[in-house]
Design a protein around this motif. Structure first.
Motif, mmCIF file in Angstrom:
data_model
loop_
_atom_site.group_PDB
_atom_site.id
_atom_site.type_symbol
_atom_site.label_atom_id
_atom_site.label_comp_id
_atom_site.label_asym_id
_atom_site.label_seq_id
_atom_site.Cartn_x
_atom_site.Cartn_y
_atom_site.Cartn_z
ATOM 1 N N THR A 12 0.601 -1.187 0.273
ATOM 2 C CA THR A 12 -0.108 -0.046 -0.014
ATOM 3 C C THR A 12 1.138 1.179 0.070
ATOM 4 N N LEU A 13 1.874 1.355 0.823
ATOM 5 C CA LEU A 13 2.864 2.358 0.876
ATOM 6 C C LEU A 13 3.369 2.704 -0.428
ATOM 7 N N LEU A 14 3.801 1.514 -1.036
ATOM 8 C CA LEU A 14 4.349 1.642 -2.599
ATOM 9 C C LEU A 14 3.501 2.259 -3.487
ATOM 10 N N VAL A 15 2.263 2.118 -3.493
ATOM 11 C CA VAL A 15 1.297 2.657 -4.361
ATOM 12 C C VAL A 15 0.751 3.868 -4.032
ATOM 13 N N CYS A 16 0.926 4.190 -2.757
ATOM 14 C CA CYS A 16 0.149 5.512 -2.118
ATOM 15 C C CYS A 16 1.503 6.609 -2.004
ATOM 16 N N GLY A 17 2.538 6.176 -2.058
ATOM 17 C CA GLY A 17 3.454 7.071 -1.445
ATOM 18 C C GLY A 17 4.037 8.319 -2.201
ATOM 19 N N CYS A 18 3.507 8.287 -3.672
ATOM 20 C CA CYS A 18 3.740 9.326 -4.235
ATOM 21 C C CYS A 18 2.376 10.660 -4.174
ATOM 22 N N GLY A 19 1.612 9.776 -3.330
ATOM 23 C CA GLY A 19 0.506 10.836 -3.225
ATOM 24 C C GLY A 19 -0.735 10.846 -4.588
ATOM 25 N N LYS A 20 -0.575 9.807 -5.214
ATOM 26 C CA LYS A 20 -1.428 9.675 -6.441
ATOM 27 C C LYS A 20 -2.751 8.747 -6.024
ATOM 28 N N SER A 21 -3.858 8.952 -6.471
ATOM 29 C CA SER A 21 -4.850 7.929 -6.021
ATOM 30 C C SER A 21 -4.744 6.879 -6.597
ATOM 31 N N VAL A 22 -5.190 5.657 -5.768
ATOM 32 C CA VAL A 22 -4.779 4.494 -6.033
ATOM 33 C C VAL A 22 -6.015 3.716 -7.111
ATOM 34 N N PRO A 23 -5.451 3.415 -8.164
ATOM 35 C CA PRO A 23 -6.619 2.556 -9.283
ATOM 36 C C PRO A 23 -6.968 1.333 -8.757
ATOM 37 N N LYS A 24 -8.229 1.013 -8.901
ATOM 38 C CA LYS A 24 -8.897 -0.070 -8.414
ATOM 39 C C LYS A 24 -9.059 -1.177 -9.701
ATOM 40 N N LEU A 25 -9.162 -2.399 -9.014
ATOM 41 C CA LEU A 25 -9.392 -3.495 -10.061
ATOM 42 C C LEU A 25 -11.096 -3.502 -10.036
ATOM 43 N N SER A 26 -11.669 -4.461 -10.780
ATOM 44 C CA SER A 26 -13.085 -4.488 -11.031
ATOM 45 C C SER A 26 -13.670 -5.280 -9.743
ATOM 46 N N ASN A 27 -12.474 -6.065 -8.833
ATOM 47 C CA ASN A 27 -13.031 -6.466 -7.508
ATOM 48 C C ASN A 27 -12.726 -5.761 -6.438
ATOM 49 N N GLY A 28 -12.421 -4.504 -6.635
ATOM 50 C CA GLY A 28 -12.240 -3.549 -5.598
ATOM 51 C C GLY A 28 -10.719 -3.432 -5.018
ATOM 52 N N ASP A 29 -9.661 -4.546 -5.581
ATOM 53 C CA ASP A 29 -8.378 -4.571 -5.132
ATOM 54 C C ASP A 29 -7.709 -3.322 -5.664
ATOM 55 N N ASN A 37 -2.607 -0.978 -21.881
ATOM 56 C CA ASN A 37 -3.681 -1.594 -22.545
ATOM 57 C C ASN A 37 -4.834 -1.946 -21.592
ATOM 58 N N GLY A 38 -4.704 -1.288 -20.323
ATOM 59 C CA GLY A 38 -5.829 -1.680 -19.293
ATOM 60 C C GLY A 38 -5.414 -2.598 -18.290
ATOM 61 N N GLU A 39 -4.445 -3.426 -18.477
ATOM 62 C CA GLU A 39 -4.191 -4.308 -17.810
ATOM 63 C C GLU A 39 -3.537 -3.910 -16.160
ATOM 64 N N LYS A 40 -3.608 -4.607 -15.342
ATOM 65 C CA LYS A 40 -3.563 -4.183 -13.924
ATOM 66 C C LYS A 40 -2.789 -5.313 -13.091
ATOM 67 N N ILE A 41 -1.901 -5.079 -11.877
ATOM 68 C CA ILE A 41 -1.455 -6.065 -11.203
ATOM 69 C C ILE A 41 -1.978 -5.548 -9.949
ATOM 70 N N SER A 42 -2.572 -6.294 -9.150
ATOM 71 C CA SER A 42 -3.165 -5.954 -7.735
ATOM 72 C C SER A 42 -2.264 -6.192 -6.816
ATOM 73 N N VAL A 43 -2.579 -5.754 -5.450
ATOM 74 C CA VAL A 43 -1.750 -5.889 -4.223
ATOM 75 C C VAL A 43 -1.834 -7.476 -3.923
ATOM 76 N N ASN A 44 -3.128 -8.085 -4.159
ATOM 77 C CA ASN A 44 -3.268 -9.615 -4.002
ATOM 78 C C ASN A 44 -2.349 -10.250 -4.977
ATOM 79 N N ASP A 45 -2.082 -9.933 -6.230
ATOM 80 C CA ASP A 45 -1.019 -10.513 -7.251
ATOM 81 C C ASP A 45 0.202 -10.363 -6.715
ATOM 82 N N LEU A 46 0.550 -9.433 -6.121
ATOM 83 C CA LEU A 46 1.857 -9.061 -5.718
ATOM 84 C C LEU A 46 2.289 -9.869 -4.586
#
Length: 340
Positions: A12-29, A37-46
């Motif tokens: 969470t710190l990695l994705v929030c540390g720069c002050g940007k809003s965190v993108p969400k996947l369709s399942n809310g992760d 191309n619209g693909e995303k890697i989630s916290v769960n994936d990592l």
């Protein structure tokens, strides 16, 4: 399935540390990575990837560090000094190539990571030593005391070294060794003919011995015992314990220093059991650690149990159980091979 709060927090710190809003996947992760191309890697994936490939080793190190820094609060400065000293020595040896050497010869990718490993290893070794000592029984200590503890012995020796040049052939080396042994046997023969062994030994030491530090004092090594001198003298000490007062060795004693004949003058009474109990425990514990590869694994496993280690994530918990079992199996196999 529950997840480690520490890992999720880090992600969470990695994705929030720069002050940007965190993108969400369709399942809310939360997304860690987004692609054009619209693909995303989630916290769960990592998290799941880390858990499958790297988490166990990191978790064990984190757990051990927490436990050991609590258990050995009074040894932390020593651990830091040891790590500092080790890294200083490595830097002196490798200079600017230190990082490259660490990456080539270890699994660590940074100097700091390797230094942390050295620091933790120091603390882990303390735990292993304490565990090994705890396995030694009073019966074992007393048996060792009866069979292996002796009073200090006053010993004289005569040393003869083979005259071998650096570029000598094998034949030349053997000839030099045979000549040195023959000289020792000549000395033994003269001692056998002597009516005053001590006086003759003193004279022969001055004439033949190549130990410049003792020859003019009749070859005296003073009062010696197991551990008094360097390992180079182990065979001499062993031979001295098997002689009686006033006796000399009838056979050539070979050490890395050369060839010897010794004279045992006298022996003191051996120390009491209580006085050497700790020393015996250390010696037996060191022997146990050397001969039983399972000791280091069991030591840290037991310490984690003592601190009620509870791995919440069931996958990692299963990995840990298999890791311990595999490590013990490999260690037991190693023990078996070493006894053959």
């Amino acid at each position: 399935m529950k997840k480690k709060v520490l890992v999720i927090g880090l992600c969470t710190l990695l994705v929030c540390g720069c002050g940007k809003s965190v993108p969400k996947l369709s399942n809310g992760d939360d997304a860690v990575v987004t692609l054009s191309n619209g693909e995303k890697i989630s916290v769960n994936d990592l998290y799941n990837d880390l858990k499958a490939n790297y988490a166990l080793d990191s978790l064990i190190n984190l757990v051990d560090k927490k436990i050991l820094e609590d258990k050995y609060k009074d040894k932390l400065e020593s651990a830091k000094e040891y790590a500092d000293s080790t890294m200083k020595s490595l830097k002196e040896n490798y200079g600017d190539d230190l990082l490259s050497a660490i990456q080539s010869y270890t699994s660590y990718s940074t100097v700091e990571a390797y230094e942390s490993y050295v620091y933790l290893s120091y603390l882990q070794n303390l735990a292993v030593e304490d565990y090994a000592k705890a396995q030694i029984s009073d019966k074992e200590r007393k048996e060792y005391y009866e069979k292996n503890i002796y009073g200090d012995v006053l010993v004289d020796h005569i040393l003869v070294t083979p005259n071998v040049k650096d570029d000598a052939t094998d034949e030349e080396k053997k000839k030099a060794e045979d000549e040195a042994k023959e000289k020792i046997n000549t000395i033994i023969a003269k001692l056998k003919e002597s009516k005053n062994v001590k006086e003759t030994f003193t004279e022969l030491a001055k004439e033949y011995s190549e130990d410049e530090s003792t020859k003019n004092e009749g070859g005296s090594l003073g009062y010696i015992n197991d551990g008094t001198l360097s390992n180079s003298y182990d065979e001499i000490i062993k031979a001295a314990f098997n002689l009686k007062n006033g006796e000399f060795s009838n056979e050539v004693i070979t050490t890395e220093l050369g060839y010897h004949v010794i004279l045992r003058e006298e022996q003191k009474e051996k120390a009491s059991f209580d006085d050497v109990k700790d020393t015996i425990t250390e010696k037996l514990a060191n022997n146990l650690m050397t001969t039983d590869a399972t000791v280091s694994i069991k030591a840290l496993q037991n310490l984690r149990k003592e601190y009620n280690l509870d791995i919440i994530d069931s996958d990692i918990k299963d990995q840990y159980a298999k890791y311990i079992q595999n490590a013990l199996t490999a260690a037991q196999k190693n023990n078996t091979q070493n006894t053959k």
